[in-house]
Design an enzyme around this catalytic site. Sequence first.
Site, short mmCIF file in Angstrom:
data_model
loop_
_atom_site.label_atom_id
_atom_site.label_comp_id
_atom_site.label_asym_id
_atom_site.label_seq_id
_atom_site.Cartn_x
_atom_site.Cartn_y
_atom_site.Cartn_z
CB CYS A 50 43.05 50.23 46.48
SG CYS A 50 42.08 51.04 47.74
NE ARG B 5 36.83 51.26 47.32
CZ ARG B 5 38.38 50.67 47.57
NH1 ARG B 5 39.00 50.96 46.83
NH2 ARG B 5 38.44 49.94 48.72
C1 BEZ Z 1 40.90 48.00 50.24
O1 BEZ Z 1 40.82 46.68 50.23
O2 BEZ Z 1 41.29 48.42 49.19
C2 BEZ Z 1 40.50 48.69 51.47
C3 BEZ Z 1 39.39 48.26 52.19
C4 BEZ Z 1 39.11 48.92 53.31
C5 BEZ Z 1 39.68 50.18 53.75
C6 BEZ Z 1 40.56 50.63 52.80
C7 BEZ Z 1 41.06 50.06 51.63
#
Ligand code: BEZ
Length: 235
Positions: free
Chosen positions: A51, A134
């Site tokens: 993110c 997402r």
């Molecule tokens: C992230 O790195 O943004 C992420 C990865 C797995 C689950 C939720 C967020």
Amino acid sequence: MEQMITAMPRIGEKAPSFKAVTTQGEINFPEQYAGNWVILFSHPADFTPVCTSEFMTFASMESKFDEANCKLVGLSVDGLYSHIAWLRTIYEKIEYKGMKNVEVKFPLIEDITMEVAKKYGMIQPGESSTKAVRAVFFIDPKGIVRAMIYYPLSLGRNFDELYRVITALQTADAFSVATPADWYPGDDLIVPPAGSCGIAKDRMQKQENMKCYDWFFCTKKISKEEILTKILKKK
Ligand code: BEZ
């Protein structure tokens, strides 16, 4: 077990309305964006690496989207103070692909109750019942959902593709055409057969720069310059 009620917006329908608190104050969505394109997108959680890379990339491209008359609005099911702390940390500490001191100026919605996330089908329990996937919604100046893309938690989005979608939708509207596979401004466009893609028959008379290979496959050339002059804001 309590059943989770989630709605799924549909292409061609009005974007579900909501009021929310964001890092830039309250918003009334999509009403306050009337006259603009807007991308509403969700991310799973603040203080997570994928993110973070996405926010840095999107924030770095904000002026490019703005030039295309497109505003950005983010959302996660975290609270406002988490959002503020995360965005400050990004600005102060994180470097990614040559980007640093990135300031996120677009609003990030707090949605602890998941009210908005559920309206937009962002909570997909097969993936996670506590985090938004997402999701990306492309909403036009009349508040209509024109396209949407959902990605799982592990997959960071391609923001050049999101920009391509905005320019393709705007080009389709401005020139009454469709955009073929992998289209970018300047590539051949598709003149849809009468009755498809909302193109009226009277528009189907043979047009300038049009080449038909068969009745269902006609292409048309419009220069990149003509397209960008029409869809981008004047500098
Ligand atoms: C992230 O790195 O943004 C992420 C990865 C797995 C689950 C939720 C967020």
